[in-house]
Scaffold this motif. Structure first.
Motif, PDB file in Angstrom:
ATOM      1  N   TYR A   1       0.833  -1.212   0.000  1.00 39.24           N
ATOM      2  CA  TYR A   1       0.000   0.000   0.000  1.00 39.24           C
ATOM      3  C   TYR A   1       0.863   1.254   0.000  1.00 39.24           C
ATOM      4  CZ  TYR A   1      -4.775  -1.733   0.438  1.00 39.24           C
ATOM      5  OH  TYR A   1      -5.995  -2.293   0.181  1.00 39.24           O
ATOM      6  N   LEU A   2       1.918   1.246   0.778  1.00 39.29           N
ATOM      7  CA  LEU A   2       2.795   2.411   0.843  1.00 39.29           C
ATOM      8  C   LEU A   2       3.499   2.645  -0.498  1.00 39.29           C
ATOM      9  CD1 LEU A   2       3.676   4.619   2.779  1.00 39.29           C
ATOM     10  CD2 LEU A   2       5.530   3.131   3.528  1.00 39.29           C
ATOM     11  N   ALA A   3       3.985   1.574  -1.118  1.00 41.08           N
ATOM     12  CA  ALA A   3       4.716   1.706  -2.376  1.00 41.08           C
ATOM     13  C   ALA A   3       3.806   2.068  -3.551  1.00 41.08           C
ATOM     14  CB  ALA A   3       5.456   0.401  -2.682  1.00 41.08           C
ATOM     15  N   VAL A   4       2.613   1.475  -3.606  1.00 40.93           N
ATOM     16  CA  VAL A   4       1.733   1.661  -4.762  1.00 40.93           C
ATOM     17  C   VAL A   4       0.837   2.891  -4.612  1.00 40.93           C
ATOM     18  CG1 VAL A   4      -0.143   0.608  -6.099  1.00 40.93           C
ATOM     19  CG2 VAL A   4       1.780  -0.794  -5.334  1.00 40.93           C
ATOM     20  N   LEU A   5       0.284   3.081  -3.422  1.00 42.21           N
ATOM     21  CA  LEU A   5      -0.693   4.155  -3.223  1.00 42.21           C
ATOM     22  C   LEU A   5      -0.201   5.271  -2.311  1.00 42.21           C
ATOM     23  CD1 LEU A   5      -3.916   1.990  -2.733  1.00 42.21           C
ATOM     24  CD2 LEU A   5      -3.131   3.126  -4.813  1.00 42.21           C
ATOM     25  N   ASP A   6       1.037   5.159  -1.825  1.00 42.30           N
ATOM     26  CA  ASP A   6       1.579   6.122  -0.868  1.00 42.30           C
ATOM     27  C   ASP A   6       0.632   6.264   0.331  1.00 42.30           C
ATOM     28  OD1 ASP A   6       3.568   7.822   0.075  1.00 42.30           O
ATOM     29  OD2 ASP A   6       2.585   9.598  -0.745  1.00 42.30           O
ATOM     30  N   ARG A   7       0.105   5.119   0.782  1.00 42.40           N
ATOM     31  CA  ARG A   7      -0.844   5.088   1.899  1.00 42.40           C
ATOM     32  C   ARG A   7      -0.264   4.219   3.010  1.00 42.40           C
ATOM     33  NH1 ARG A   7      -7.142   2.939   1.753  1.00 42.40           N
ATOM     34  NH2 ARG A   7      -7.524   3.256   3.976  1.00 42.40           N
ATOM     35  N   ASP A   8      -0.062   4.815   4.168  1.00 44.79           N
ATOM     36  CA  ASP A   8       0.474   4.094   5.319  1.00 44.79           C
ATOM     37  C   ASP A   8      -0.689   3.569   6.157  1.00 44.79           C
ATOM     38  OD1 ASP A   8       1.814   3.070   7.480  1.00 44.79           O
ATOM     39  OD2 ASP A   8       2.892   4.908   7.959  1.00 44.79           O
ATOM     40  N   ILE A   9      -1.149   2.357   5.843  1.00 45.69           N
ATOM     41  CA  ILE A   9      -2.323   1.815   6.532  1.00 45.69           C
ATOM     42  C   ILE A   9      -2.041   1.492   7.996  1.00 45.69           C
ATOM     43  CG2 ILE A   9      -3.389   0.966   4.407  1.00 45.69           C
ATOM     44  CD1 ILE A   9      -2.497  -1.882   5.228  1.00 45.69           C
ATOM     45  N   LEU A  10      -0.792   1.363   8.376  1.00 45.65           N
ATOM     46  CA  LEU A  10      -0.460   1.094   9.775  1.00 45.65           C
ATOM     47  C   LEU A  10      -0.576   2.352  10.632  1.00 45.65           C
ATOM     48  CD1 LEU A  10       2.572  -1.348   9.468  1.00 45.65           C
ATOM     49  CD2 LEU A  10       0.154  -1.888   9.798  1.00 45.65           C
ATOM     50  N   ALA A  11      -0.530   3.513  10.003  1.00 40.55           N
ATOM     51  CA  ALA A  11      -0.614   4.773  10.748  1.00 40.55           C
ATOM     52  C   ALA A  11      -2.053   5.253  10.895  1.00 40.55           C
ATOM     53  CB  ALA A  11       0.217   5.846  10.048  1.00 40.55           C
ATOM     54  N   GLU A  12      -2.985   4.572  10.247  1.00 41.05           N
ATOM     55  CA  GLU A  12      -4.387   4.988  10.300  1.00 41.05           C
ATOM     56  C   GLU A  12      -5.048   4.462  11.568  1.00 41.05           C
ATOM     57  OE1 GLU A  12      -6.398   4.050   6.622  1.00 41.05           O
ATOM     58  OE2 GLU A  12      -4.668   4.678   5.445  1.00 41.05           O
ATOM     59  N   ASP A  13      -5.843   5.328  12.202  1.00 39.61           N
ATOM     60  CA  ASP A  13      -6.578   4.905  13.400  1.00 39.61           C
ATOM     61  C   ASP A  13      -7.622   3.845  13.072  1.00 39.61           C
ATOM     62  OD1 ASP A  13      -5.207   6.634  15.069  1.00 39.61           O
ATOM     63  OD2 ASP A  13      -6.638   8.268  14.794  1.00 39.61           O
ATOM     64  N   ARG A  14      -8.231   4.008  11.907  1.00 38.90           N
ATOM     65  CA  ARG A  14      -9.284   3.097  11.471  1.00 38.90           C
ATOM     66  C   ARG A  14      -9.085   2.821   9.985  1.00 38.90           C
ATOM     67  NH1 ARG A  14     -15.687   3.925  12.573  1.00 38.90           N
ATOM     68  NH2 ARG A  14     -16.312   1.937  11.718  1.00 38.90           N
ATOM     69  N   LEU A  15      -9.019   1.571   9.633  1.00 38.41           N
ATOM     70  CA  LEU A  15      -8.774   1.196   8.247  1.00 38.41           C
ATOM     71  C   LEU A  15     -10.105   1.109   7.504  1.00 38.41           C
ATOM     72  CD1 LEU A  15      -6.496   0.431   6.337  1.00 38.41           C
ATOM     73  CD2 LEU A  15      -6.794  -1.942   7.012  1.00 38.41           C
ATOM     74  N   THR A  16     -10.343   2.052   6.586  1.00 39.58           N
ATOM     75  CA  THR A  16     -11.580   2.086   5.809  1.00 39.58           C
ATOM     76  C   THR A  16     -11.246   2.180   4.330  1.00 39.58           C
ATOM     77  OG1 THR A  16     -11.735   4.486   5.999  1.00 39.58           O
ATOM     78  CG2 THR A  16     -12.913   3.185   7.649  1.00 39.58           C
ATOM     79  N   PHE A  17     -12.149   1.678   3.527  1.00 36.12           N
ATOM     80  CA  PHE A  17     -11.979   1.697   2.083  1.00 36.12           C
ATOM     81  C   PHE A  17     -13.268   2.190   1.444  1.00 36.12           C
ATOM     82  CE2 PHE A  17      -9.221  -1.617   3.706  1.00 36.12           C
ATOM     83  CZ  PHE A  17      -8.017  -1.275   3.127  1.00 36.12           C
ATOM     84  N   ALA A  18     -13.143   2.908   0.349  1.00 32.55           N
ATOM     85  CA  ALA A  18     -14.317   3.383  -0.381  1.00 32.55           C
ATOM     86  C   ALA A  18     -15.060   2.185  -0.966  1.00 32.55           C
ATOM     87  CB  ALA A  18     -13.896   4.327  -1.495  1.00 32.55           C
ATOM     88  N   GLN A  19     -16.382   2.291  -1.038  1.00 31.56           N
ATOM     89  CA  GLN A  19     -17.193   1.238  -1.638  1.00 31.56           C
ATOM     90  C   GLN A  19     -16.989   1.263  -3.150  1.00 31.56           C
ATOM     91  OE1 GLN A  19     -19.099  -1.075  -0.146  1.00 31.56           O
ATOM     92  NE2 GLN A  19     -18.396  -0.327   1.812  1.00 31.56           N
ATOM     93  N   PRO A  20     -16.846   0.071  -3.770  1.00 34.21           N
ATOM     94  CA  PRO A  20     -16.722   0.046  -5.245  1.00 34.21           C
ATOM     95  C   PRO A  20     -18.021   0.509  -5.885  1.00 34.21           C
ATOM     96  CG  PRO A  20     -16.716  -2.192  -4.326  1.00 34.21           C
ATOM     97  CD  PRO A  20     -16.783  -1.225  -3.177  1.00 34.21           C
TER      98      PRO A  20
END
Length: 68
Positions: free
Chosen positions: A48-67
Motif C-alpha cells: 500500500y505504501l509503495a503503490v498508493l503512498d498510503r500508510d495503513i499502519l498509521a491509520e486509526d481506522r482502516l476504511t476503504f471506499a465502496q466500489p
C-alpha cells in the motif's frame, strides 16, 4: 512453496509467492516465467505504501471506499 492471488481494496490483484528463502522464490518465479525484476517485496502494508503512498499502519481506522 505457497502461491496466493491477493485482492485488496484499491490495489490490482497480484500473485503472492512465499517460500523458505529467496532462492526458492526466484526458482518459482522462473518456473512460472515471471520477471523477477518486476517483483515487490514485503507485507501488504508495504505494498500500500509503495503503490498508493498510503500508510495503513498509521491509520486509526482502516476504511476503504465502496466500489461503484
Amino acid at each position: 512453496m505457497a502461491f496466493d492471488l491477493d485482492t485488496w481494496p484499491g490495489l490490482p490483484t497480484f500473485l503472492e509467492v512465499e517460500g523458505p528463502d529467496e532462492a526458492a522464490v526466484r526458482g518459482a518465479a522462473e518456473a512460472l516465467e515471471l520477471d523477477f525484476a518486476n517483483a515487490s517485496f514485503g507485507s501488504v502494508d508495504e505494498v500500500y505504501l509503495a503503490v498508493l503512498d498510503r500508510d495503513i499502519l498509521a491509520e486509526d481506522r482502516l476504511t476503504f471506499a465502496q466500489p461503484r
